[in-house]
Design an enzyme around this catalytic site. Structure first.
Site, PDB file in Angstrom:
ATOM      1  N   HIS A   1     -11.090  -1.816   1.796  1.00 11.19           N
ATOM      2  CA  HIS A   1     -11.297  -0.481   1.233  1.00 11.19           C
ATOM      3  C   HIS A   1     -12.186  -0.481  -0.014  1.00 11.19           C
ATOM      4  O   HIS A   1     -11.998   0.324  -0.923  1.00 11.19           O
ATOM      5  CB  HIS A   1      -9.939   0.168   0.919  1.00 11.19           C
ATOM      6  CG  HIS A   1      -9.972   1.674   1.007  1.00 11.19           C
ATOM      7  ND1 HIS A   1      -8.972   2.471   0.470  1.00 11.19           N
ATOM      8  CD2 HIS A   1     -10.878   2.528   1.546  1.00 11.19           C
ATOM      9  CE1 HIS A   1      -9.257   3.734   0.689  1.00 11.19           C
ATOM     10  NE2 HIS A   1     -10.410   3.803   1.337  1.00 11.19           N
TER      11      HIS A   1
ATOM     12  N   HIS B   1       1.570   2.310   3.926  1.00 12.98           N
ATOM     13  CA  HIS B   1       0.671   3.473   3.985  1.00 12.98           C
ATOM     14  C   HIS B   1       0.810   4.180   5.334  1.00 12.98           C
ATOM     15  O   HIS B   1       1.035   3.540   6.353  1.00 12.98           O
ATOM     16  CB  HIS B   1      -0.760   2.968   3.801  1.00 12.98           C
ATOM     17  CG  HIS B   1      -1.795   4.012   3.529  1.00 12.98           C
ATOM     18  ND1 HIS B   1      -2.179   4.944   4.478  1.00 12.98           N
ATOM     19  CD2 HIS B   1      -2.548   4.271   2.436  1.00 12.98           C
ATOM     20  CE1 HIS B   1      -3.129   5.728   3.966  1.00 12.98           C
ATOM     21  NE2 HIS B   1      -3.369   5.332   2.726  1.00 12.98           N
TER      22      HIS B   1
ATOM     23  N   ASP C   1      -0.281  -0.743  -4.976  1.00 11.49           N
ATOM     24  CA  ASP C   1      -1.546  -0.181  -5.485  1.00 11.49           C
ATOM     25  C   ASP C   1      -1.386   1.199  -6.114  1.00 11.49           C
ATOM     26  O   ASP C   1      -2.243   1.635  -6.884  1.00 11.49           O
ATOM     27  CB  ASP C   1      -2.598  -0.122  -4.373  1.00 11.49           C
ATOM     28  CG  ASP C   1      -2.211   0.821  -3.237  1.00 11.49           C
ATOM     29  OD1 ASP C   1      -1.029   1.188  -3.109  1.00 11.49           O
ATOM     30  OD2 ASP C   1      -3.117   1.189  -2.455  1.00 11.49           O
ATOM     31  N   ASN C   2      -0.318   1.906  -5.801  1.00 18.36           N
ATOM     32  CA  ASN C   2      -0.038   3.219  -6.396  1.00 18.36           C
ATOM     33  C   ASN C   2       1.357   3.644  -5.987  1.00 18.36           C
ATOM     34  O   ASN C   2       2.037   2.932  -5.245  1.00 18.36           O
ATOM     35  CB  ASN C   2      -1.074   4.277  -5.982  1.00 18.36           C
ATOM     36  CG  ASN C   2      -1.384   4.307  -4.499  1.00 18.36           C
ATOM     37  OD1 ASN C   2      -2.481   3.959  -4.063  1.00 18.36           O
ATOM     38  ND2 ASN C   2      -0.413   4.706  -3.692  1.00 18.36           N
TER      39      ASN C   2
ATOM     40  N   ASP D   1       0.843  -1.193   0.000  1.00 13.54           N
ATOM     41  CA  ASP D   1       0.000   0.000   0.000  1.00 13.54           C
ATOM     42  C   ASP D   1       0.880   1.246   0.000  1.00 13.54           C
ATOM     43  O   ASP D   1       1.632   1.487   0.950  1.00 13.54           O
ATOM     44  CB  ASP D   1      -0.888  -0.025   1.249  1.00 13.54           C
ATOM     45  CG  ASP D   1      -2.056   0.926   1.167  1.00 13.54           C
ATOM     46  OD1 ASP D   1      -2.138   1.704   0.199  1.00 13.54           O
ATOM     47  OD2 ASP D   1      -2.911   0.887   2.076  1.00 13.54           O
ATOM     48  N   ASP D   2       0.805   2.046  -1.071  1.00 10.79           N
ATOM     49  CA  ASP D   2       1.587   3.289  -1.197  1.00 10.79           C
ATOM     50  C   ASP D   2       3.085   3.040  -1.318  1.00 10.79           C
ATOM     51  O   ASP D   2       3.892   3.907  -0.974  1.00 10.79           O
ATOM     52  CB  ASP D   2       1.330   4.231  -0.019  1.00 10.79           C
ATOM     53  CG  ASP D   2      -0.040   4.884  -0.051  1.00 10.79           C
ATOM     54  OD1 ASP D   2      -0.833   4.562  -0.955  1.00 10.79           O
ATOM     55  OD2 ASP D   2      -0.315   5.728   0.824  1.00 10.79           O
TER      56      ASP D   2
ATOM     57  N   CYS E   1      -5.770   3.975  -3.961  1.00 10.59           N
ATOM     58  CA  CYS E   1      -6.131   2.773  -3.198  1.00 10.59           C
ATOM     59  C   CYS E   1      -7.367   2.048  -3.720  1.00 10.59           C
ATOM     60  O   CYS E   1      -7.282   0.923  -4.213  1.00 10.59           O
ATOM     61  CB  CYS E   1      -6.366   3.143  -1.739  1.00 10.59           C
ATOM     62  SG  CYS E   1      -5.022   4.018  -0.933  1.00 10.59           S
TER      63      CYS E   1
ATOM     64  N   LYS F   1      -5.981  -5.072   3.934  1.00  6.69           N
ATOM     65  CA  LYS F   1      -6.816  -3.897   3.704  1.00  6.69           C
ATOM     66  C   LYS F   1      -7.839  -4.168   2.606  1.00  6.69           C
ATOM     67  O   LYS F   1      -7.478  -4.566   1.494  1.00  6.69           O
ATOM     68  CB  LYS F   1      -5.912  -2.715   3.325  1.00  6.69           C
ATOM     69  CG  LYS F   1      -6.641  -1.468   2.868  1.00  6.69           C
ATOM     70  CD  LYS F   1      -5.639  -0.342   2.638  1.00  6.69           C
ATOM     71  CE  LYS F   1      -6.234   0.805   1.844  1.00  6.69           C
ATOM     72  NZ  LYS F   1      -5.288   1.919   1.677  1.00  6.69           N
TER      73      LYS F   1
ATOM     74  N   ARG G   1      -7.681  -1.462  -6.133  1.00  7.90           N
ATOM     75  CA  ARG G   1      -8.198  -2.712  -5.568  1.00  7.90           C
ATOM     76  C   ARG G   1      -9.386  -3.238  -6.365  1.00  7.90           C
ATOM     77  O   ARG G   1      -9.512  -4.440  -6.597  1.00  7.90           O
ATOM     78  CB  ARG G   1      -8.563  -2.493  -4.104  1.00  7.90           C
ATOM     79  CG  ARG G   1      -7.349  -2.453  -3.213  1.00  7.90           C
ATOM     80  CD  ARG G   1      -7.628  -1.877  -1.829  1.00  7.90           C
ATOM     81  NE  ARG G   1      -6.471  -2.102  -0.968  1.00  7.90           N
ATOM     82  CZ  ARG G   1      -5.313  -1.455  -1.061  1.00  7.90           C
ATOM     83  NH1 ARG G   1      -5.171  -0.518  -1.972  1.00  7.90           N
ATOM     84  NH2 ARG G   1      -4.310  -1.728  -0.258  1.00  7.90           N
TER      85      ARG G   1
ATOM     86  N   LYS H   1       1.305   9.332  -6.190  1.00  5.21           N
ATOM     87  CA  LYS H   1      -0.058   8.846  -5.956  1.00  5.21           C
ATOM     88  C   LYS H   1      -1.089   9.919  -6.308  1.00  5.21           C
ATOM     89  O   LYS H   1      -0.866  11.096  -6.060  1.00  5.21           O
ATOM     90  CB  LYS H   1      -0.187   8.464  -4.481  1.00  5.21           C
ATOM     91  CG  LYS H   1      -1.579   8.066  -4.012  1.00  5.21           C
ATOM     92  CD  LYS H   1      -1.543   7.789  -2.522  1.00  5.21           C
ATOM     93  CE  LYS H   1      -2.924   7.445  -1.969  1.00  5.21           C
ATOM     94  NZ  LYS H   1      -2.871   7.185  -0.499  1.00  5.21           N
TER      95      LYS H   1
END
Length: 533
Positions: free
Chosen positions: A144, A235, A341-342, A39-40, A77, A142, A81, A383
């Site tokens: 989301h 993240h 994810d980014n 994540d991130d 995010c 996660k 996903r 991002k």
């Protein structure tokens, strides 16, 4: 004692396995599939992608598998996903923007099913498709993609799940800080709400432990399994145990300029980018390191040390997952995929309690643009944007029975390809109807040929997030910020997006712009509004 041992009151893994799917049991030749999502995480944060952070387990995954040099996510995010799990563009899955409360005004203005607060129930997920074909399915991490039933992982094909439902959480088990208080982030264990214990909980460890337990329970099973492991690391908030932070303290004191230069050189030496490639300049908001006051230098070193510690701990958790595969003799016939994810995140949440020390449960901070532009070395932006820094991710795949160790693929891939890849390797069937309606066919293609050293057929890729938009066709990429003009880049020779060719190649820019408009109409993309205050 592990995190899961401390959660015995809820018997996370004491119960027997869920009833197997009624579908015909898979034969032994179909691989297990583990899909790990960071994540991130930026393009150059891992050791095997040029970074200085210790990631021996992911480095081993790369050494024993295949690295893609040009794999794309969708910049944020929730959209990433949704695209990953459904094989569709985010808008087709109902996630044209974020599902969070702060985006409510925009969703209300757009008033479209392409911009909802949950993933569409009419689009099957990878878990639903594979489970119907005989796979056991599990998830930890996660979510989301919807906060209420029937929008939990347990509603979307996962037999076993342990998740945080929101987009950010306190790693120690307590959520966002509001009015000077610590509150629990909404979590779920299978189909029930879950409250983490006050002490002895750290999310990265808990999610890793859940994955390990799930895999251990597959020993001797006739069915293959699919496990989705979307960590909330790295993240924000910046949270890590003191001993992990100490490992990196002082390693960033020579500054972001020097760190980026070293990463750029290692990326070239590793063969991940062209030796002639340029590096994007420092963002305007980031000063030259030499001009930064000493106290800010020390603060940045601390923030980067915590960020590095978050990735280090995630890598160790992944190492335990790999060890569990070896323990049940499943490593050779398991396809493991890792990606992010980014790109690195520029947001600067400042929700720490008064007097909180960075890294502790009472703090809630990030590394901001000063760290994000390092994570995304050598690319431009971060991002949220669909320039290379926002959508480029490490991508590693290992499957010892089918993939050549230590290889690279320079084919271009993107998130919808993961559904097609799982269907291909799992010999599954995508349903013609779902939720009582005809399904949209997956937008991606199987990456298996690319992972085996072959070429993919030429195609055109598209992006849109909050008015930021892009289209890539072969060597050409047309990209724009919200309310900005189109920029055209020869991405094969200028991946840092420094030399806009839109004036020199107006016909190419116009043709790609027209293709983007057609795609946007087909997928329900709407003009992005300026959000009401």
């Amino acid at each position: 004692m592990s995190t899961l041992d401390r959660l015995t009151a809820l018997a996370l893994f004491g119960a027997a396995l869920c009833t197997p799917s009624l579908a015909t049991a898979a034969d032994a030749s179909r691989p297990n599939i583990i899909l790990i999502l960071a994540d991130d995480l930026g393009f150059s944060d891992l050791g095997c992608y040029g970074g200085e952070i210790a990631t021996p387990n992911l480095d081993r995954l790369a050494a024993e598998g295949v690295r893609l040099t040009q794999f794309y996510n969708t910049a944020r995010c929730c959209p990433s996903r949704a695209s990953l799990l459904t094989g569709l563009h985010p808008h087709q899955a109902g996630i044209g923007d974020m599902v969070d409360e702060y985006a409510r005004n925009v969703r209300e203005q757009l008033a479209s099913p392409a911009y909802a607060d949950r993933m569409s129930v009419q689009t099957p997920t990878i878990a639903e498709v594979l489970r119907a074909s005989g796979y056991r399915t599990g998830m930890a991490g996660k979510w989301h993609l919807g906060y209420e039933h029937p929008n939990w992982p347990s509603d979307r094909g996962f037999e076993r799940s342990f998740t945080v439902l929101e987009g950010a959480m306190n790693y120690y088990g307590l959520g966002m800080q509001h009015t000077g208080k610590l509150v629990n982030a909404p979590m779920a264990l299978n189909d029930q709400p879950f409250t983490p214990p006050r002490d002895g909980f750290f999310s990265t460890d808990a999610f890793s432990d859940f994955a390990v337990s799930f895999i251990n329970e597959q020993r001797g099973a006739a069915q293959p399994f699919f496990f989705y492991l979307p960590f909330n690391a790295p993240h924000w908030p910046l949270h890590a145990p003191p001993e992990d932070i100490a490992k990196y303290r002082g390693k960033y004191r020579d500054g972001w300029d020097a760190v980026r230069q070293r990463r750029h050189r290692r990326l070239i030496d590793l063969g991940l980018i062209d030796p002639k490639s340029e590096m994007a300049p420092r963002p305007p908001a980031v000063p030259a390191w030499a001009s930064v006051p000493a106290e800010q230098k020390d603060d940045w070193d601390l923030r980067m040390a915590i960020y590095a510690a978050q990735i280090d701990r995630m890598d160790r958790g992944i190492g335990r997952v790999f060890a569990s595969l070896r323990a049940i003799d499943a490593e050779r016939n398991t396809l493991v995929i890792f990606l992010s994810d980014n790109g690195g995140a520029p947001e600067m949440p400042r929700r720490s309690l008064p007097g909180a020390t960075l890294g502790t449960r009472e703090s809630f901070e990030s590394y901001g643009i000063r760290g994000a532009h390092v994570s995304n070395t050598p690319f431009r932006l971060h991002k949220i944007f669909v320039h290379e820094g926002g959508i480029s991710t490490p991508f590693i795949a290992r499957w010892p029975e089918r993939l050549r160790a230590g290889s690279f693929s320079r084919e271009v891939g993107f998130l919808p390809d993961l559904m097609a890849t799982c269907i291909d390797v799992g010999r599954a069937a995508f349903p013609g109807t779902f939720g009582g309606r005809a399904t949209l066919p997956p937008e991606g293609v199987s990456l298996l040929p690319a992972l085996q050293g072959k070429s993919l057929a030429p195609r055109t890729l598209f992006w849109e997030h909050e008015g930021n938009r892009a289209v890539r066709q072969g060597q050409w990429k047309l990209v724009a910020r919200h309310q900005g003009d189109w920029e055209l880049y020869d991405i094969e020779h200028d991946r840092a997006e420094l030399h806009d060719l839109s004036r020199q190649q107006p016909e190419k820019a116009a043709a790609l712009s027209s293709l983007h408009a057609e795609w946007a109409k087909r997928c329900g993309v709407l003009p992005w509004p300026v959000p009401r205050k």
